[in-house]
Design an enzyme around this catalytic site. Sequence first.
Site, short mmCIF file in Angstrom:
data_model
loop_
_atom_site.label_atom_id
_atom_site.label_comp_id
_atom_site.label_asym_id
_atom_site.label_seq_id
_atom_site.Cartn_x
_atom_site.Cartn_y
_atom_site.Cartn_z
N LYS A 1 -9.53 2.38 -2.05
CA LYS A 1 -9.80 1.70 -0.77
C LYS A 1 -11.16 2.10 -0.19
O LYS A 1 -11.42 3.28 0.06
CB LYS A 1 -8.68 2.03 0.21
N VAL B 1 -0.44 -2.27 10.60
CA VAL B 1 0.17 -1.90 11.88
C VAL B 1 -0.29 -2.83 13.00
O VAL B 1 0.36 -2.91 14.04
CB VAL B 1 -0.15 -0.42 12.25
N CYS C 1 -5.27 -3.42 2.31
CA CYS C 1 -5.00 -3.49 3.75
C CYS C 1 -6.27 -3.71 4.59
O CYS C 1 -6.82 -4.79 4.57
CB CYS C 1 -4.23 -2.23 4.19
N GLU D 1 0.86 -1.20 0.00
CA GLU D 1 0.00 0.00 0.00
C GLU D 1 0.89 1.25 0.00
O GLU D 1 1.96 1.25 0.64
CB GLU D 1 -0.85 -0.06 1.28
C1 ACM Z 1 -4.20 -0.13 7.02
O1 ACM Z 1 -5.28 -0.27 6.47
N1 ACM Z 1 -3.19 0.46 6.40
C2 ACM Z 1 -3.97 -0.65 8.37
#
Ligand code: ACM
Length: 267
Positions: A110, A170, A143, A39
């Site tokens: 996203k 994370v 992510c 990402e």
């Molecule tokens: C995330 O979606 N970068 C934790």
Amino acid sequence: MFKAGFFQFRPLFGKVAHNLEKVISTLRSADADLIVLPELAFTGYYFKDRDETFALAEDPQSSTTVAALVALCKEKNFYLVTGFAEKKADKVFNSALLLGPEGLIHTYRKLHLFNLEKNFFDPGDTPLGVQEVRGVKLGMMICFDWIFPEVTRSLAVQGAQLICHPSNLVLDYCQQTMLSRCLENAVFAITCNRFGADKRPHGELRFTGKSQIVAPRGKLLHRARAQQDAMFVAEIDIELANDKQMTPLNHQFDDRRPEYYDALCRE
Ligand code: ACM
């Protein structure tokens, strides 16, 4: 066999040219059909505010970063899925781009922004869909989309065989959970996570590495170490993702009872 893999690395915050050079010099020696990158692979992740995100983001149509990656795809005759800070008019999205020798093929923005990303980015507005590359049906998610099983499911019921999953994780839950996502949907998934930290004046965020490739039935094919560069390519037998027959009398998709699932689609 379809050769697919990932390049896990540590982008330096704001050093787009440096990060691009790192990717290009590493991928020059890759032998693959498809490579997934993390990402926000070129800007870094931990923006101070929306203005900073906007200043570092690029419009893929006029981006020198995208042009260099497409040139690499032509040179290597492969495809890339990469995280990308995407500027479009007055909006900025946390996006994933599918690039190939023919150029920019698809953009996914996203849908589920994680924590402070809600301050830096606009929420995604592109549908979940499937793109075909060399006869393989790809689905893209980014992510934190992992925590919504609806995302993988939507991609899988549209025919996705391989989920490409650029990440900057994370928290520590995703890698193991993706084994279940692949089991319940009988798909492959490549999670490409970054490692290292973004150390910024407003704080520090650490990322968990452990990029991985998972096969249908939830089989872990390979997981990288947490905190080092990792370039890995596997030969994938994509036919395995077409077998949704769990037992002689249980088909994972045909046995679903969507008429009882309507609560899922209520606002
Ligand atoms: C995330 O979606 N970068 C934790």
